[in-house]
Design an enzyme around this catalytic site. Structure first.
Site, short mmCIF file in Angstrom:
data_model
loop_
_atom_site.label_atom_id
_atom_site.label_comp_id
_atom_site.label_asym_id
_atom_site.label_seq_id
_atom_site.Cartn_x
_atom_site.Cartn_y
_atom_site.Cartn_z
N ILE A 208 0.87 -1.18 0.00
CA ILE A 208 0.00 0.00 0.00
C ILE A 208 0.90 1.23 0.00
O ILE A 208 1.71 1.41 0.91
CB ILE A 208 -0.92 0.03 1.24
N HIS A 209 0.77 2.06 -1.04
CA HIS A 209 1.64 3.23 -1.09
C HIS A 209 1.02 4.44 -1.79
O HIS A 209 1.56 5.55 -1.71
CB HIS A 209 2.95 2.88 -1.81
N ARG A 210 -0.09 4.27 -2.50
CA ARG A 210 -0.62 5.38 -3.28
C ARG A 210 -1.10 6.52 -2.39
O ARG A 210 -1.75 6.30 -1.37
CB ARG A 210 -1.78 4.92 -4.17
N ARG A 243 6.32 6.52 2.65
CA ARG A 243 5.15 7.39 2.77
C ARG A 243 4.09 6.74 3.65
O ARG A 243 3.47 7.38 4.49
CB ARG A 243 4.55 7.70 1.40
N ASP A 281 -2.34 -1.59 -3.96
CA ASP A 281 -2.83 -0.45 -4.72
C ASP A 281 -1.81 -0.07 -5.81
O ASP A 281 -1.91 0.98 -6.43
CB ASP A 281 -3.15 0.75 -3.80
#
Length: 361
Positions: A208-210, A243, A281
């Site tokens: 998950i990074h978006r 992030r 994602d």
């Protein structure tokens, strides 16, 4: 001898570029000059990375990163233009949808150099995504649009690209060539499965990074609530993007799953080969899941790889805890052979031959 300049800026682009570079080296008609913009700075993007992956080292490294979209794209445009004036290539090759992609295409077009866009025609139909803007603009100024799927070709035709003096060709997905090539050696290059004490098909791989997920507390909470619930029955392993880590800390979220540091390409291949299912994602990981015969839950509201959903290999859930849990249970009970030819064969060679034809005209 003809010459091309290849613009790369992120690790996935290097992996894809490696496929075409090997084909170019096999033939003798084209000289390739590689430019690394530095967009996604990565300590693993070192000499060892290039040696292990058999990737030609960049002739130019611009080290442009950590800036706003405008500043980054502008600096890349300026520096790439300087390189093109020195190298005088017959064509510039760009991949995907990063700022590096758009800057390379713009620099080439303004110098009347032909543009080859690999992964052309992909659309999320979400203009809030900077990647969507980059890919649409790059397609519009391209001379050869290499499409990975029939849907990508249809997207271009629906947008009127048939009216332009360009070549639109469905070559297939170049990442498929990469996965097939590197999978043969990934077990020798990475010990991550042993190091983490994982068992085949006994864990879920998640990424998950978006920004649309990480910067929205409600969405991030929804996704990690699902991962935590899934973890109660099947271990969830998540390479933690900087992030995502920052925002989890900011929101004071401490989900009970297995976090690991970001991993290299060979380790990611081993995780994909040995997991039971993928939740992500990411764009590229959706296809890599398919190439490794794994179902994929897409924690987004849309996907560029619609054929995966249409054929039952993936499901779009957004950040809904309930939907993620539901598809997890459904996919555990589903059996498919993953043999549908969604992404072509021998893609690098096909792209090479089309580039050769373009620059010989």
């Amino acid at each position: 001898m003809k010459k091309i300049v290849t613009i790369l800026g992120a690790r996935p682009q290097f992996v894809k570029g490696a496929v075409l570079s090997r084909v170019i080296q096999k033939h003798t008609e084209i000289e390739e000059v590689i430019v690394h913009t530095g967009q996604h700075f990565d300590a693993n993007m070192s000499a060892v990375f290039f040696d292990e992956m058999q990737i030609p080292k960049p002739k130019y490294n611009l080290n442009i990163n950590g800036l706003s979209h405008g500043a980054m794209t502008g600096q890349m445009l300026e520096k790439i233009e300087e390189i093109l004036l020195i190298e005088k290539p017959n064509a510039v090759v760009v991949y995907g949808d990063t700022n590096s992609t758009l800057a390379g295409a713009l620099a080439a077009k303004k110098l009347h150099i032909k543009v080859v866009h690999i992964e052309a025609g992909l659309r999320s139909f979400n203009m809030q995504m900077p990647e969507e803007v980059n890919r649409i603009l790059t397609d519009r100024i391209g001379n050869l649009l290499s499409c990975p799927t029939e849907i990508a070709v249809s997207n271009l035709k629906n947008e009127g690209f048939d009216n332009f003096d360009i070549f639109i060709e469905k070559h297939g997905d170049i990442m498929k060539d990469a996965v097939e090539f590197y999978s043969k050696s990934s077990e020798d290059k990475s010990t991550i499965i042993k190091d983490l004490g994982l068992e085949k098909n006994k864990f879920v791989l998640a990424t998950i990074h978006r920004q649309e997920n990480t910067d929205d507390k409600e969405k991030l909470t929804g996704i990690f609530s699902a991962l935590e619930k899934i973890n109660a029955s099947k271990k969830v392993v998540l390479p933690l993007h900087p992030r995502t880590k920052k925002m989890l800390d900011q929101y004071k979220l401490k989900p009970n799953i297995t976090f690991i540091n970001p991993v290299g390409y060979f380790s990611m291949l081993e995780l994909l080969k040995n997991c039971s299912l993928v939740i992500t994602d990411s764009g590229g990981l959706q296809k890599e899941a398919f190439f490794n015969k794994k179902f994929c839950i897409i924690a987004r509201e849309e996907t560029e790889w619609k054929e995966l959903v249409d054929n039952g290999y993936a499901a779009i859930t957004g950040a809904s805890t309930e939907k993620i849990e539901s598809y997890f249970q459904q996919f555990l009970r589903t059996t498919k052979d993953f043999k549908e030819p969604l992404y072509g064969e021998n893609v690098g060679e096909k792209i090479y031959q089309s580039i050769l034809k373009l620059i010989k005209e």
